[in-house]
Motif scaffolding. Structure first.
Motif, PDB file in Angstrom:
ATOM      1  N   THR A   1      10.615   1.533  -3.199  1.00 34.47           N
ATOM      2  CA  THR A   1       9.791   2.748  -3.193  1.00 34.47           C
ATOM      3  C   THR A   1      10.635   3.995  -3.015  1.00 34.47           C
ATOM      4  OG1 THR A   1       7.908   1.531  -2.310  1.00 34.47           O
ATOM      5  CG2 THR A   1       7.879   3.918  -2.060  1.00 34.47           C
ATOM      6  N   PHE A   2      11.477   3.995  -1.990  1.00 33.25           N
ATOM      7  CA  PHE A   2      12.225   5.203  -1.662  1.00 33.25           C
ATOM      8  C   PHE A   2      13.431   5.409  -2.577  1.00 33.25           C
ATOM      9  CE2 PHE A   2       9.823   4.479   2.210  1.00 33.25           C
ATOM     10  CZ  PHE A   2       9.426   5.759   2.546  1.00 33.25           C
ATOM     11  N   ALA A   3      13.917   4.338  -3.201  1.00 30.60           N
ATOM     12  CA  ALA A   3      15.044   4.503  -4.120  1.00 30.60           C
ATOM     13  C   ALA A   3      14.651   5.278  -5.374  1.00 30.60           C
ATOM     14  CB  ALA A   3      15.605   3.134  -4.527  1.00 30.60           C
ATOM     15  N   ALA A   4      13.349   5.323  -5.694  1.00 35.60           N
ATOM     16  CA  ALA A   4      12.894   6.045  -6.879  1.00 35.60           C
ATOM     17  C   ALA A   4      12.854   7.550  -6.660  1.00 35.60           C
ATOM     18  CB  ALA A   4      11.503   5.551  -7.288  1.00 35.60           C
TER      19      ALA A   4
ATOM     20  N   TRP B   1       0.843  -1.204   0.000  1.00 35.52           N
ATOM     21  CA  TRP B   1       0.000   0.000   0.000  1.00 35.52           C
ATOM     22  C   TRP B   1       0.871   1.245   0.000  1.00 35.52           C
ATOM     23  CZ3 TRP B   1      -1.231   4.572   2.154  1.00 35.52           C
ATOM     24  CH2 TRP B   1      -2.513   5.091   1.930  1.00 35.52           C
ATOM     25  N   VAL B   2       1.904   1.252   0.836  1.00 37.20           N
ATOM     26  CA  VAL B   2       2.818   2.404   0.881  1.00 37.20           C
ATOM     27  C   VAL B   2       3.496   2.603  -0.468  1.00 37.20           C
ATOM     28  CG1 VAL B   2       4.958   3.266   1.900  1.00 37.20           C
ATOM     29  CG2 VAL B   2       3.204   2.249   3.360  1.00 37.20           C
TER      30      VAL B   2
ATOM     31  N   LEU C   1      11.312  -5.035   3.666  1.00 35.86           N
ATOM     32  CA  LEU C   1      12.400  -4.113   3.344  1.00 35.86           C
ATOM     33  C   LEU C   1      12.620  -3.949   1.831  1.00 35.86           C
ATOM     34  CD1 LEU C   1      14.612  -2.256   4.373  1.00 35.86           C
ATOM     35  CD2 LEU C   1      16.138  -4.233   4.526  1.00 35.86           C
ATOM     36  N   PRO C   2      12.607  -5.033   1.031  1.00 35.66           N
ATOM     37  CA  PRO C   2      12.810  -4.824  -0.417  1.00 35.66           C
ATOM     38  C   PRO C   2      11.770  -3.898  -1.047  1.00 35.66           C
ATOM     39  CG  PRO C   2      13.102  -7.137   0.148  1.00 35.66           C
ATOM     40  CD  PRO C   2      12.560  -6.470   1.371  1.00 35.66           C
ATOM     41  N   LEU C   3      10.502  -4.026  -0.617  1.00 35.36           N
ATOM     42  CA  LEU C   3       9.472  -3.141  -1.158  1.00 35.36           C
ATOM     43  C   LEU C   3       9.735  -1.692  -0.775  1.00 35.36           C
ATOM     44  CD1 LEU C   3       6.212  -5.220  -0.500  1.00 35.36           C
ATOM     45  CD2 LEU C   3       7.303  -4.768  -2.700  1.00 35.36           C
TER      46      LEU C   3
ATOM     47  N   ALA D   1       4.575   6.072  -4.623  1.00 38.89           N
ATOM     48  CA  ALA D   1       5.283   6.013  -5.899  1.00 38.89           C
ATOM     49  C   ALA D   1       4.985   7.259  -6.725  1.00 38.89           C
ATOM     50  CB  ALA D   1       4.871   4.762  -6.679  1.00 38.89           C
ATOM     51  N   GLY D   2       5.997   7.709  -7.451  1.00 45.23           N
ATOM     52  CA  GLY D   2       5.813   8.861  -8.330  1.00 45.23           C
ATOM     53  C   GLY D   2       6.335  10.166  -7.774  1.00 45.23           C
TER      54      GLY D   2
END
Length: 811
Positions: free
Chosen positions: A709-712, A665-666, A703-705, A671-672
């Motif tokens: 998300t934050f790496a983008a 959900w997060v 953690l991978p999700l 995202a974006g």
């Protein structure tokens, strides 16, 4: 029959595309003055050879032969200004000496089976068929390379220069080196001629049989001493071999035959280079062209050209650099035992003296000078398919000259000329003639009235034009016929909608009825929501931006609205029971459908779509990734208040929710872009509290999700979010109060005066007349704060709501 004793035909075995060979051939022809010239190449070229003397003919050029009914079967015979064949042909035409091509006719050679190593020229072009075969390739023995390596040279052309150009008066007879070379080729053929059963050997045998027959005809007509032959050195022993006429004719009996066409086409230095895939290519056509055009002081002139190029690129190069580079090249040649500096010595000197040891400017020298970006020219009288003639006419009228080097072309579609250029390039892409490729503009803008193209003319496009000629005699008619065929053969709905967009971009109004019928038929039969969502964006872009090019997109709007209605109906049930991969795919479909429906600007349809998003955002059976994305889309459009967004996030991140589903959900919600967390303290606090409360055994699973998300996010956004989290909540209520300490550069609250200053410019960008009109789309949402007023102004514009919201609330 020898080349030196004067008792037989003058057999000049050469290495294709060699300046040393070209000079030696010219000297031999001047000495013998034959009455007829036979050149390796397809006999069909006899009909167009006179054009080689035309004043508008500028090498490099190539003979192009193709099967009339199957233009994809084609072959090229490239010629540069330093090619021995070109020099010989020009010499003969200038003196009225007949020129005849005596290789196997293209009518046969284009249909012969090709095996490994038999699809084009040999590496040096001495044991080849003289032509580059379209779509095939192969590398065979390079005889001159073998001889050069035997003599201790790593460059066959340098070896040829050393033994021919710099022989220092060892022989006063200019024909003598060819006789010696013929003996060497005979020894090589004996050792490396190939097995009689392999495809290359059989092809050579057939070609050489035809050469001998044509040579016999010329000898009977002009006498032995009146015939001169210019061909690959590999073939010379075969021409002197004793072979019966009946045996040669037997080899040619039963060969497949097709109706062929032949013409001259422009060629490029880059296409001559081996790295472009041409088997008979050379690594340095620009260097060879320089050697041929500068017989005196070639090294000094070359260094001067290099210096001029580097200066144009703002590299500091002085006259002293040129002098020192020449001295170093001469020294290197002496140390390596060579009579004159070659390309290796000059490049080593340029790297050391002018480039200060760097390979970066040296790569520029290689691309611009060693290889070169020269594009040849052919006269208007050259035979061509009707489509090529029409393309040439349109190119001239639009002032779009083909060039071998890549260049960017910026188009403003509001202008008549630029709009016509855009239509031409789109039509050619429909025909498979990729002269131009869409590129990102320098400004990076997304305006619909601008286009950027990257243009580069490649010789093989001549074959594509010949193939496209089957669709029509003009670019417009051929593109229309091609589009209609693609519409009938399209396999998916998305392909048809994309084709409709391409027809609008290309201005092919006549093709649209056929495309629309195919679109309606497939849309009626396709019930897959994913397929409908994929097909929708291209269709809506055509509806939205068709008027920029003056096209009527009313019929497309009908179909687009119908597809959007079906997406609204079918999306909720399609989102139930999805796995991780299916969720990710469905999220992409939701994004695509959202952008498309917003662009349609249909009030009732947009209201219905937002209701679907609300349903999905609050339905537990929908995967977290999709629920979070729907909530974010509503928030960005100003249709979801901050309190409601916080409530949905709180429910998704509650302790009873599976951590994996919460992380999904997060991911969908955030995202974006991460600016949402920078400016909305409550959402950041909710995410932070959820992260802090995840049990240790579950944290490694989510953690991978979270990292994805934050790496983008952009580095600055990640740094700001991290700084906010590090400082933590401020004030007596701490985190429960939802108040976070501000970061330098960001105010603690909204600066209304600064936000009001932004709104006039924002309305101008979005094309709204007044604030009330801009915000009308947000009526009834309950959003009362100024933070959502700007996003209301962007209502109905894809992706612009979130941008407007950030612009007004920033700082």
């Amino acid at each position: 029959m020898t080349a030196a004793d004067g008792a037989g035909p003058l057999l000049l075995g050469v290495r294709h595309h060699g300046p040393g060979s070209a000079r030696a051939v010219l000297a031999a022809l001047e000495a013998r003055e034959p009455k007829v010239l036979l050149v390796e190449g397809p006999p069909e070229a006899d009909a167009v050879v006179e054009l080689a003397a035309h004043e508008e003919m500028r090498p490099p050029v190539a003979l192009l032969a193709h099967v009339v009914d199957e233009p994809g079967r084609a072959a090229f015979w490239p010629l540069a200004e330093f090619s021995p064949e070109w020099v010989a042909v020009r010499w003969a035409l200038a003196r009225g000496v007949p020129v005849r091509f005596f290789d196997l006719p293209a009518a046969h050679s284009l249909l012969l089976e090709t095996g490994d190593g038999d699809g084009g020229d040999g590496d040096g072009g001495d044991g080849d068929d003289g032509g580059e075969r379209s779509g095939t390739g192969g590398v065979r023995l390079d005889p001159l390379r073998v001889l050069a390596e035997t003599a201790g040279h790593d460059d066959p052309e340098r070896w040829w220069e050393d033994v021919v150009e710099h022989r220092g008066g060892l022989s006063a007879d200019p024909c003598a080196p060819f006789a010696v070379l013929a003996d060497a080729m005979a020894a090589l053929r004996e050792a490396h001629g190939g097995a009689p059963g392999d495809a290359g050997h059989r092809r050579d045998a057939v070609r050489e049989a035809h050469m001998r027959l044509r040579l016999r005809e010329a000898r009977r007509e002009f006498g032995d001493e009146g015939v001169a032959v210019v061909c690959g050195a590999w073939h010379v022993p075969a021409l002197t071999a004793k072979s019966a006429v009946t045996a040669d004719r037997r080899l040619l009996k039963g060969l497949p035959k097709a109706k062929t066409g032949i013409t001259w086409v422009p060629w490029t230095h880059e296409r001559l280079a081996r790295h472009s895939g041409y088997g008979a290519g050379i690594t340095s056509p620009g260097w060879y062209g320089h050697l041929f055009s500068s017989p005196d002081r070639p090294v000094e002139r070359w260094m001067t050209r290099v210096a001029r190029l580097l200066r144009e690129e703002d590299v500091a190069v002085s006259s002293a650099h040129v002098i020192e580079a020449v001295r170093l090249a001469d020294t290197l040649a002496a140390l390596r035992g060579r009579p004159l500096p070659g390309l290796g010595e000059t490049l080593d000197a340029v790297r050391a003296v002018m480039c200060e040891g760097s390979d970066v400017p040296l790569a520029l020298v290689h691309d611009r000078l060693v290889v070169g970006d020269v594009l040849g020219e052919v006269p208007e009288e050259t035979p061509a398919v009707p489509l090529r003639r029409d393309l040439t006419r349109v190119q001239k009228s639009l002032r779009l000259k083909p060039e071998a080097s890549e260049r960017d072309l910026e188009l403003d579609l509001r202008g008549e000329t630029d709009a016509a250029r855009s239509r031409l390039l789109h039509r050619l892409r429909l025909l498979g003639v990729d002269w131009g490729e869409p590129a990102r503009g320098r400004t990076g803008g997304t305006g619909t009235f601008r286009e950027t193209w990257r243009l580069c003319w490649r010789p093989e496009l001549s074959v594509r034009i010949a193939e496209a000629g089957a669709w029509g005699t003009t670019v417009a008619s051929a593109a229309t016929a091609r589009a209609e065929s693609l519409a009938r053969d399209a396999g998916t709905l998305a392909e048809v909608t994309e084709l409709a967009e391409r027809c609008l971009l290309a201005g092919l109004g006549d093709a649209l009825p056929v495309v629309m019928r195919a679109l309606a038929d497939r849309a009626a039969l396709d019930a897959d929501v994913g397929h409908l969502a994929q097909a929708l964006p291209a269709l809506v872009r055509s509806v939205r931006y068709g008027d920029v090019r003056g096209t009527d997109a009313a019929a497309l709007r009908e179909v687009a609205e119908g597809l959007a209605e079906r997406v609204c109906v079918g999306l909720p049930p399609a989102c139930a029971g999805l796995d991780a991969d299916g969720s990710a795919e469905m999220r992409g479909h939701v994004d695509a459908a959202h952008r498309a429906i917003v662009l349609l600007e249909h009030g009732d349809l947009l209201t219905r779509w937002r209701a679907v998003l609300r349903t999905l955002a609050g339905r537990d059976r929908v995967p977290g990734l999709v629920r979070g994305r729907c909530a974010r889309l509503l928030l960005d459009d100003g249709q979801l208040g901050d309190d409601e967004a916080a409530r949905l996030m709180g429910l998704a991140l509650s302790p009873g929710t599976d951590p994996g589903d919460a992380a999904a959900w997060v991911e969908g919600f955030l995202a974006g872009g991460g600016m949402l967390l920078v400016h909305d303290e409550r959402l950041l606090g909710l995410v932070d509290a959820w992260l802090a409360g995840i049990p240790g055994e579950s944290f490694t699973d989510v953690l991978p999700l979270l990292r994805r998300t934050f790496a983008a996010y952009e580095p600055g956004v990640r740094r700001t979010v991290g700084e906010l989290v590090r400082r933590g909540p401020a004030g007596p209520g701490g985190q429960d109060a939802g108040e976070w300490e501000s970061v330098p550069g960001f105010g603690a609250g909204l600066d209304r005066e600064r936000a009001d200053a932004v709104l006039p410019t924002l309305r101008l960008l979005l094309g709204t007349d007044r604030a009330g009109t801009a915000a009308s789309g947000t009526a009834g949402t309950g959003a009362a704060s100024d933070k959502t007023a700007a996003s209301g102004a962007a209502d109905g514009m894809t992706g612009r709501a979130g941008t407007a919201r950030k612009a007004v609330t920033a700082r």
